[in-house]
Design a protein around this motif. Structure first.
Motif, mmCIF file in Angstrom:
data_model
loop_
_atom_site.group_PDB
_atom_site.id
_atom_site.type_symbol
_atom_site.label_atom_id
_atom_site.label_comp_id
_atom_site.label_asym_id
_atom_site.label_seq_id
_atom_site.Cartn_x
_atom_site.Cartn_y
_atom_site.Cartn_z
ATOM 1 N N LYS A 274 74.077 -29.992 69.006
ATOM 2 C CA LYS A 274 73.703 -31.386 68.764
ATOM 3 C C LYS A 274 74.033 -32.256 69.969
ATOM 4 O O LYS A 274 73.227 -33.095 70.396
ATOM 5 C CB LYS A 274 74.430 -31.909 67.519
ATOM 6 C CG LYS A 274 74.045 -33.323 67.112
ATOM 7 C CD LYS A 274 72.607 -33.381 66.637
ATOM 8 C CE LYS A 274 72.277 -34.770 66.095
ATOM 9 N NZ LYS A 274 70.844 -34.865 65.683
ATOM 10 N N GLY A 275 75.212 -32.039 70.559
ATOM 11 C CA GLY A 275 75.601 -32.822 71.724
ATOM 12 C C GLY A 275 74.705 -32.565 72.917
ATOM 13 O O GLY A 275 74.325 -33.498 73.639
ATOM 14 N N MET B 199 68.125 -35.230 75.794
ATOM 15 C CA MET B 199 67.040 -36.152 75.431
ATOM 16 C C MET B 199 67.202 -37.475 76.166
ATOM 17 O O MET B 199 66.208 -38.071 76.615
ATOM 18 C CB MET B 199 67.005 -36.369 73.918
ATOM 19 C CG MET B 199 66.393 -35.209 73.156
ATOM 20 S SD MET B 199 66.081 -35.564 71.399
ATOM 21 C CE MET B 199 67.750 -35.666 70.771
ATOM 22 N N ALA B 200 68.462 -37.934 76.311
ATOM 23 C CA ALA B 200 68.691 -39.164 77.073
ATOM 24 C C ALA B 200 68.281 -38.973 78.529
ATOM 25 O O ALA B 200 67.657 -39.856 79.138
ATOM 26 C CB ALA B 200 70.155 -39.572 76.978
ATOM 27 N N GLN C 156 71.584 -31.527 72.839
ATOM 28 C CA GLN C 156 70.273 -32.119 72.569
ATOM 29 C C GLN C 156 70.298 -33.621 72.820
ATOM 30 O O GLN C 156 69.383 -34.181 73.442
ATOM 31 C CB GLN C 156 69.862 -31.831 71.122
ATOM 32 C CG GLN C 156 69.489 -30.381 70.864
ATOM 33 C CD GLN C 156 69.260 -30.091 69.388
ATOM 34 O OE1 GLN C 156 69.869 -30.723 68.513
ATOM 35 N NE2 GLN C 156 68.396 -29.135 69.099
ATOM 36 N N THR C 157 71.353 -34.281 72.373
ATOM 37 C CA THR C 157 71.453 -35.736 72.536
ATOM 38 C C THR C 157 71.520 -36.124 74.014
ATOM 39 O O THR C 157 70.801 -37.023 74.469
ATOM 40 C CB THR C 157 72.690 -36.262 71.797
ATOM 41 O OG1 THR C 157 72.586 -35.948 70.401
ATOM 42 C CG2 THR C 157 72.826 -37.771 71.955
ATOM 43 N N ALA C 158 72.380 -35.435 74.780
ATOM 44 C CA ALA C 158 72.520 -35.763 76.200
ATOM 45 C C ALA C 158 71.245 -35.444 76.975
ATOM 46 O O ALA C 158 70.808 -36.225 77.836
ATOM 47 C CB ALA C 158 73.702 -35.002 76.785
ATOM 48 N N LEU D 163 77.821 -40.109 76.631
ATOM 49 C CA LEU D 163 77.148 -38.928 76.087
ATOM 50 C C LEU D 163 77.770 -37.618 76.554
ATOM 51 O O LEU D 163 77.439 -36.556 76.025
ATOM 52 C CB LEU D 163 75.666 -38.954 76.482
ATOM 53 C CG LEU D 163 74.835 -40.089 75.885
ATOM 54 C CD1 LEU D 163 73.427 -40.065 76.476
ATOM 55 C CD2 LEU D 163 74.785 -39.982 74.371
ATOM 56 N N THR D 164 78.637 -37.691 77.555
ATOM 57 C CA THR D 164 79.234 -36.479 78.094
ATOM 58 C C THR D 164 80.749 -36.658 78.219
ATOM 59 O O THR D 164 81.250 -37.790 78.287
ATOM 60 C CB THR D 164 78.684 -36.144 79.495
ATOM 61 O OG1 THR D 164 79.131 -37.138 80.426
ATOM 62 C CG2 THR D 164 77.163 -36.076 79.487
ATOM 63 N N ASP E 153 64.443 -38.933 78.659
ATOM 64 C CA ASP E 153 63.789 -40.206 78.345
ATOM 65 C C ASP E 153 64.109 -41.310 79.338
ATOM 66 O O ASP E 153 63.287 -42.206 79.563
ATOM 67 C CB ASP E 153 64.190 -40.661 76.940
ATOM 68 C CG ASP E 153 63.686 -39.721 75.848
ATOM 69 O OD1 ASP E 153 62.781 -38.900 76.135
ATOM 70 O OD2 ASP E 153 64.213 -39.776 74.717
ATOM 71 N N SER F 99 77.561 -43.759 79.882
ATOM 72 C CA SER F 99 76.704 -43.581 78.705
ATOM 73 C C SER F 99 77.490 -43.099 77.490
ATOM 74 O O SER F 99 77.067 -43.293 76.350
ATOM 75 C CB SER F 99 75.604 -42.557 79.014
ATOM 76 O OG SER F 99 76.148 -41.242 79.132
#
Length: 315
Positions: A265-266, A272-273, A268-270, A286-287, A276, A284
Motif C-alpha cells: 500500500k505504501g 502514484m504520487a 503504491q501511494t508513493a 510519503l516516504t 501524477d 511529502s
C-alpha cells in the motif's frame, strides 16, 4: 512498542553484526521457549527480508516469523504455491539472523519432501539460525492456507515428518506442526491430527484457517501444547485482537503478511504520487527520510567501523 535505537544494535559485536555462535544459539532458542512458557498473545509479525526484520525488531516486537507466502510474493513476485526451494529459504534465514537476535520462526512449507528430506531441512535451517521450524501436512505442492483447494497427506506420513524433524535437531530448535485439515477434512479432523503431531514430538501446533470464533476458542482447550493463531488480513479466520487471543489461550498471534501488505500500500501511494506529480520529496510525508533509512540498516555503526579500521595515507 515505540521505535527506539534499534534492537539490531544489540548484535553490535563485530563486522556485520556477528556474534558468538554458541551464545546466539542459546539466546534466541531459549528466549522463544521462555516466551511460550510465560506469556500468551505474543504478537508475531512476519518478515520477508532482512530489512523488514530489522524494522520489526526496532519497534520492540518480541519475535519474528519468516513467512513463506511473503517471501514467495516479495522475492519471486508469484503466489504462495510452493515456488521457493530450501536453498533460498536457508539464505534468507541466514540474512535475517545476521542482523537481528530475536527468536525467528521459519515457515518451511511441507518440509521439501519426505521424512528424510525434512531431517535434512531441519539440519540446514537450525544451523542458519532458526529458533523454530514450521512444517505442514499439505500435499506438495502446497498452497496458501487461505486459498481454496487444500489437500492433506495421510496423518501417519506427517507424524513421520514430525519425528524426523525432532530427531534431526541438535541445538534444540523448536518444531511447529501445522495442519491444513480444517479445509480438507473438517475441524474435528484437524484437532485429531494436531494431537497426533504433539504425540510425535511437536513443540507447538498450528491449526490453520479455523472459520468461526467458537472454533478458535476450542483449539487451546483441546490441544495440550502451545498454540499459534494465524491472522490473515482478508483471509478466512475472524480477526481476533491480541487480548482476546490471549484469553482464549493462544501463545502466539501471527500476522505473517501485515507488513508486506502495508508495504504494498505504501509503495503504491508513493509511486502514484511520483507518477501524477513528477516528483516526491521528504516534505511529502510519503516516504521514510533518508536518515531514517540509513539508521534502520545500521549505517552509523559501519561508519564507525570504517573509521576504526582506516589506514593512514602513505607518505
Amino acid at each position: 512498542m515505540s521505535g527506539s535505537t534499534a534492537n539490531t544494535s544489540s548484535m553490535d559485536t563485530g563486522i556485520g553484526g556477528g556474534i558468538c555462535r554458541d551464545d546466539m544459539v542459546q539466546d534466541h532458542i531459549e528466549t522463544l521457549r521462555k516466551l511460550l512458557a510465560e506469556k500468551r498473545g505474543v504478537l508475531l509479525p512476519g518478515t520477508a527480508n532482512a530489512l523488514s526484520a530489522r524494522i520489526i525488531a526496532d519497534l520492540g516486537f518480541e519475535a519474528i516469523y519468516l513467512t513463506g507466502a511473503g517471501l514467495t510474493n516479495m522475492y519471486l513476485g508469484v503466489p504462495d504455491l510452493a515456488f521457493m526451494d530450501l536453498s533460498q529459504l536457508v539464505d534468507h534465514t541466514m540474512a535475517i539472523r545476521g542482523v537481528v537476535s530475536l527468536p525467528l520462526i521459519v515457515d518451511a512449507d511441507t518440509g521439501f519432501g519426505n521424512a528424510l528430506n525434512v531431517g535434512h531441512m531441519v539440519t540446514r535451517l537450525e544451523r542458519a539460525g532458526a529458533s523454530a521450524i514450521q512444517i505442514e501436512d499439505q500435499v506438495a505442492p502446497k498452497r496458501c492456507g487461505h486459498f481454496d483447494g487444500q489437500e492433506v497427506i495421510p496423518a501417519t506420513e506427517m507424524v513421520n515428518k514430525v519425528e524426523a524433524a525432532v530427531d534431526a535437531r541438535r541445538d534444540g530448535v523448536l518444531i511447529m506442526a501445522r495442519t491444513d485439515a480444517r479445509a480438507a477434512e473438517g475441524f474435528e479432523a484437524a484437532i485429531d491430527r494436531a494431537r497426533c503431531y504433539i504425540e510425535a514430538g511437536a513443540d507447538i501446533t498450528f491449526v490453520e484457517a479455523p472459520k468461526t470464533v467458537e472454533e478458535l476458542r476450542k483449539i487451546p482447550q483441546l490441544l495440550n501444547a502451545p498454540q499459534l493463531l494465524n491472522m490473515v488480513v482478508g483471509g478466512k479466520t475472524p480477526i481476533t485482537d491480541r487480548t482476546m487471543a490471549a484469553d482464549m489461550g493462544f501463545k502466539l498471534v501471527l500476522y505473517a503478511n501485515v507488513a508486506l501488505q502495508g508495504a504494498i500500500k505504501g509503495m503504491q501511494t508513493a509511486l502514484m504520487a511520483l507518477r501524477d506529480h513528477g516528483a516526491v520529496d521528504e516534505a511529502s510525508g510519503l516516504t521514510a527520510t533518508f536518515a531514517e533509512r540509513q539508521r534502520l540498516v545500521d549505517k552509523p555503526r559501519f561508519d564507525a567501523l570504517s573509521s576504526r579500521y582506516a589506514t593512514a595515507p602513505r607518505q
